[in-house]
Write a protein that holds these residues in place. Structure first.
Motif, PDB file in Angstrom:
ATOM      1  N   VAL A  89       0.644  -1.560   0.124  1.00  0.00           N
ATOM      2  CA  VAL A  89       0.203  -0.101  -0.012  1.00  0.00           C
ATOM      3  C   VAL A  89       1.171   1.207   0.226  1.00  0.00           C
ATOM      4  CG1 VAL A  89      -1.744   0.997   1.139  1.00  0.00           C
ATOM      5  CG2 VAL A  89      -2.012  -1.388   1.264  1.00  0.00           C
ATOM      6  N   LEU A  90       1.264   1.868  -0.984  1.00  0.00           N
ATOM      7  CA  LEU A  90       1.324   3.178  -0.781  1.00  0.00           C
ATOM      8  C   LEU A  90       1.024   4.610  -1.402  1.00  0.00           C
ATOM      9  CD1 LEU A  90       4.354   1.966  -3.825  1.00  0.00           C
ATOM     10  CD2 LEU A  90       4.176   1.528  -1.786  1.00  0.00           C
ATOM     11  N   ALA A  91       0.709   5.365  -0.588  1.00  0.00           N
ATOM     12  CA  ALA A  91      -0.053   6.464   0.435  1.00  0.00           C
ATOM     13  C   ALA A  91       0.340   7.789  -0.221  1.00  0.00           C
ATOM     14  CB  ALA A  91      -0.423   6.379   1.150  1.00  0.00           C
ATOM     15  N   SER A  92       0.160   8.607  -0.367  1.00  0.00           N
ATOM     16  CA  SER A  92       0.826  10.180  -0.927  1.00  0.00           C
ATOM     17  C   SER A  92       0.837  10.541   0.028  1.00  0.00           C
ATOM     18  CB  SER A  92      -0.957  10.280  -2.207  1.00  0.00           C
ATOM     19  OG  SER A  92      -1.138  10.076  -2.827  1.00  0.00           O
ATOM     20  N   PHE A  93       0.998  10.529   1.239  1.00  0.00           N
ATOM     21  CA  PHE A  93       0.682  11.556   1.746  1.00  0.00           C
ATOM     22  C   PHE A  93       1.225  10.410   3.588  1.00  0.00           C
ATOM     23  CE2 PHE A  93      -1.114  14.906  -1.372  1.00  0.00           C
ATOM     24  CZ  PHE A  93      -0.420  15.022  -0.939  1.00  0.00           C
ATOM     25  N   SER A  94       0.737   9.282   3.700  1.00  0.00           N
ATOM     26  CA  SER A  94       0.658   7.855   4.926  1.00  0.00           C
ATOM     27  C   SER A  94       1.576   7.283   4.569  1.00  0.00           C
ATOM     28  CB  SER A  94      -0.354   7.508   5.236  1.00  0.00           C
ATOM     29  OG  SER A  94      -1.389   8.538   5.542  1.00  0.00           O
ATOM     30  N   PRO A  95       2.653   6.845   5.510  1.00  0.00           N
ATOM     31  CA  PRO A  95       3.326   5.886   5.415  1.00  0.00           C
ATOM     32  C   PRO A  95       3.474   4.342   4.934  1.00  0.00           C
ATOM     33  CG  PRO A  95       3.591   6.122   7.884  1.00  0.00           C
ATOM     34  CD  PRO A  95       2.102   7.016   7.324  1.00  0.00           C
ATOM     35  N   GLU A  96       4.018   4.559   4.257  1.00  0.00           N
ATOM     36  CA  GLU A  96       3.906   2.059   2.914  1.00  0.00           C
ATOM     37  C   GLU A  96       3.756   1.573   4.010  1.00  0.00           C
ATOM     38  OE1 GLU A  96       7.190   5.562   0.865  1.00  0.00           O
ATOM     39  OE2 GLU A  96       6.697   4.913   3.323  1.00  0.00           O
ATOM     40  N   TYR A 108       2.718 -21.481   8.656  1.00  0.00           N
ATOM     41  CA  TYR A 108       2.410 -19.732   6.916  1.00  0.00           C
ATOM     42  C   TYR A 108       2.067 -18.772   8.561  1.00  0.00           C
ATOM     43  CZ  TYR A 108       1.518 -23.492   3.697  1.00  0.00           C
ATOM     44  OH  TYR A 108       2.644 -24.751   3.004  1.00  0.00           O
ATOM     45  N   VAL A 109       2.737 -18.018   7.790  1.00  0.00           N
ATOM     46  CA  VAL A 109       2.164 -16.563   8.995  1.00  0.00           C
ATOM     47  C   VAL A 109       1.922 -15.937   7.717  1.00  0.00           C
ATOM     48  CG1 VAL A 109       3.625 -14.893   9.636  1.00  0.00           C
ATOM     49  CG2 VAL A 109       4.559 -17.236   9.837  1.00  0.00           C
ATOM     50  N   LEU A 110       0.341 -14.681   8.345  1.00  0.00           N
ATOM     51  CA  LEU A 110       0.484 -13.670   7.817  1.00  0.00           C
ATOM     52  C   LEU A 110       0.904 -12.321   9.155  1.00  0.00           C
ATOM     53  CD1 LEU A 110      -2.032 -11.937   6.912  1.00  0.00           C
ATOM     54  CD2 LEU A 110      -3.185 -12.742   7.787  1.00  0.00           C
ATOM     55  N   SER A 111       1.390 -11.763   7.858  1.00  0.00           N
ATOM     56  CA  SER A 111       2.398 -10.107   8.834  1.00  0.00           C
ATOM     57  C   SER A 111       1.869  -9.218   8.091  1.00  0.00           C
ATOM     58  CB  SER A 111       3.798 -10.385   8.713  1.00  0.00           C
ATOM     59  OG  SER A 111       3.903 -10.696   7.667  1.00  0.00           O
ATOM     60  N   THR A 112       2.346  -7.973   8.669  1.00  0.00           N
ATOM     61  CA  THR A 112       2.279  -6.978   8.148  1.00  0.00           C
ATOM     62  C   THR A 112       3.044  -6.144   9.082  1.00  0.00           C
ATOM     63  OG1 THR A 112       0.472  -5.615  10.664  1.00  0.00           O
ATOM     64  CG2 THR A 112      -0.106  -6.404   8.484  1.00  0.00           C
ATOM     65  N   ARG A 113       3.870  -5.225   7.939  1.00  0.00           N
ATOM     66  CA  ARG A 113       4.929  -4.461   7.999  1.00  0.00           C
ATOM     67  C   ARG A 113       4.542  -2.845   7.584  1.00  0.00           C
ATOM     68  NH1 ARG A 113      10.468  -5.431   5.963  1.00  0.00           N
ATOM     69  NH2 ARG A 113      10.271  -7.235   7.757  1.00  0.00           N
ATOM     70  N   THR A 114       5.112  -1.569   8.074  1.00  0.00           N
ATOM     71  CA  THR A 114       4.180  -0.152   8.160  1.00  0.00           C
ATOM     72  C   THR A 114       5.527   0.622   8.381  1.00  0.00           C
ATOM     73  OG1 THR A 114       2.800   1.632   8.181  1.00  0.00           O
ATOM     74  CG2 THR A 114       2.514   0.528  10.171  1.00  0.00           C
ATOM     75  N   PHE A 115       5.531   1.958   9.075  1.00  0.00           N
ATOM     76  CA  PHE A 115       6.659   2.384   9.335  1.00  0.00           C
ATOM     77  C   PHE A 115       5.854   3.901   9.929  1.00  0.00           C
ATOM     78  CE2 PHE A 115       7.999   0.486   5.614  1.00  0.00           C
ATOM     79  CZ  PHE A 115       8.435  -0.112   5.934  1.00  0.00           C
ATOM     80  N   THR A 116       6.573   3.911  11.096  1.00  0.00           N
ATOM     81  CA  THR A 116       6.170   5.638  11.660  1.00  0.00           C
ATOM     82  C   THR A 116       6.573   6.971  10.789  1.00  0.00           C
ATOM     83  OG1 THR A 116       8.846   6.090  11.695  1.00  0.00           O
ATOM     84  CG2 THR A 116       7.047   4.701  13.875  1.00  0.00           C
ATOM     85  N   ARG A 117       7.403   6.822   9.823  1.00  0.00           N
ATOM     86  CA  ARG A 117       7.302   7.880   8.524  1.00  0.00           C
ATOM     87  C   ARG A 117       6.819   7.145   6.796  1.00  0.00           C
ATOM     88  NH1 ARG A 117      11.725  11.898  10.353  1.00  0.00           N
ATOM     89  NH2 ARG A 117      10.776  13.199   9.297  1.00  0.00           N
ATOM     90  N   GLN A 118       7.139   8.657   7.007  1.00  0.00           N
ATOM     91  CA  GLN A 118       7.100   7.948   4.693  1.00  0.00           C
ATOM     92  C   GLN A 118       8.500   7.360   4.271  1.00  0.00           C
ATOM     93  OE1 GLN A 118       5.556  10.854   1.820  1.00  0.00           O
ATOM     94  NE2 GLN A 118       4.170   9.151   1.367  1.00  0.00           N
ATOM     95  N   LEU A 119       8.714   6.887   3.763  1.00  0.00           N
ATOM     96  CA  LEU A 119      10.255   6.064   3.331  1.00  0.00           C
ATOM     97  C   LEU A 119      10.925   6.904   2.502  1.00  0.00           C
ATOM     98  CD1 LEU A 119       9.707   2.246   2.892  1.00  0.00           C
ATOM     99  CD2 LEU A 119      10.997   3.611   4.356  1.00  0.00           C
ATOM    100  N   GLU A 120      10.019   7.787   2.082  1.00  0.00           N
ATOM    101  CA  GLU A 120      10.562   9.369   1.178  1.00  0.00           C
ATOM    102  C   GLU A 120      11.735  10.484   1.987  1.00  0.00           C
ATOM    103  OE1 GLU A 120      10.987  10.818  -2.324  1.00  0.00           O
ATOM    104  OE2 GLU A 120      10.090   8.398  -2.421  1.00  0.00           O
TER     105      GLU A 120
END
Length: 247
Positions: A89-96, A108-120
Motif C-alpha cells: 500500500v503506497l499512499a501519497s501522504f501516509s507511511p507505506e 504459514y505466517v500472515l504479517s504486516t509492516r509499516t513505518f513511523t514516517r514515509q520512506l521518502e
C-alpha cells in the motif's frame, strides 16, 4: 421600403430565430459534454474491474528508480521472495505498508509492516529516523493456500487499460486508466510454481467496484494480524470470495 411596424416585426422574427438557434447550439454543446463525460466515467468504471500491470524499473522514469529501490529494500527486508499473497500500500501522504502471507519453514505466517514516517523522508534526509512497526500471526495452512489462490486468480485477470480516443471540445483526447495526486496505490503479488511471481496494481478504486472489494479483502487480512478479526472469520470470508473470483 418597409414601414416602421414592418421593420419591428422583422426584428422580432430575427431575434426569435437567433434565440432558437442559440438554444439549439447550447443544447448540442451540453449534450456533447455530457456524452464525453459519460464515456470517461464508463472507461474509468471498466478499468476498476481488474488490476493493471505494475510499473517497474525498466518502464519507469529515471527519477523514480531511487524511490522504488528505497521502498523495496525497506518493505521487503527479511521477507521471502516467494509470497503466497502480498499487498503493498503506497499512499501519497501516509507511511507505506505491506501485508504478506509467507511460508516460514513448516509454518504459514500472515504479517504486516509499516513505518513511523514515509520512506521518502530517508531519500530527502539520510539521517532521518524511520522506525518499523511489525506484527505477525501464524495461520492455518488451509487459509494460507486459499489466500494465495485468490490472489493468483485475481492477478491472472490483469490487463492494460484500453486507450480510447475521443473528440472533446473539438480536440482529440486519449482516455486511459485512472491516476491522481492523492490516494493510494495497491500492488498485489503472488508466487506460484510454474508461473513465478505475478503482480498487478490499482489506484484508489471507487466503492462498489471489483477492485474496491479486493482492497477491502486485503484490509480484512490485516485485521487478523491486529486481532480485530479472527482467523475463522477470515476463512469464511475468503471461501465466499474465492467462489466469486474463480467464476
Amino acid at each position: 421600403m418597409p414601414n416602421l411596424s414592418h421593420r419591428l416585426e422583422l426584428g422580432r422574427d430575427y431575434l426569435k430565430y437567433t434565440k432558437k438557434n442559440f438554444i439549439t447550439m447550447s443544447c448540442n454543446r451540453n449534450l456533447r459534454y455530457f456524452l464525453s463525460l459519460f464515456m470517461i466515467i464508463s472507461q474509468v468504471a471498466k478499468a476498476q474491474e481488474h488490476l493493471e500491470p505494475v510499473n517497474g524499473y525498466l518502464t519507469s522514469y529515471n527519477f523514480q528508480n531511487e524511490s522504488y529501490s528505497l521502498k523495496r529494500v525497506h518493505l521487503l527486508d527479511g521477507y521471502d521472495d516467494h509470497p503466497l499473497a502480498r499487498v503493498f500500500v503506497l499512499a501519497s501522504f501516509s507511511p507505506e505498508k505491506v501485508i504478506s502471507v509467507d511460508k516460514v519453514k513448516d509454518t504459514y505466517v500472515l504479517s504486516t509492516r509499516t513505518f513511523t514516517r514515509q520512506l521518502e523522508t530517508i531519500k530527502q534526509n539520510k539521517n532521518a529516523k524511520v522506525e518499523r512497526i511489525e506484527s505477525k500471526k501464524e495461520i492455518d495452512k488451509k487459509l494460507a493456500i486459499l489466500l494465495g489462490e485468490i490472489f493468483f486468480r485475481v492477478i491472472n485477470e490483469t490487463k492494460y487499460p484500453k486507450v480510447e480516443y475521443r473528440i472533446i471540445n473539438g480536440e482529440e483526447a486519449m482516455l486511459v486508466g485512472r491516476h491522481g495526486f492523492d490516494g493510494e496505490t495497491y500492488i498485489f503479488s503472488t508466487f506460484q510454481n510454474g508461473f513465478g511471481t505475478r503482480a498487478g496494481q490499482i489506484w484508489s478504486p471507487d466503492s462498489g467496484t471489483a477492485m474496491a472489494e479486493l482492497v477491502a479483502f486485503s484490509v480484512e487480512m490485516e485485521q487478523v494480524v491486529t486481532g480485530a478479526k479472527s482467523e475463522s472469520e477470515l476463512l469464511e470470508i475468503a471461501e465466499k470470495y474465492y467462489a466469486k473470483v474463480k467464476k
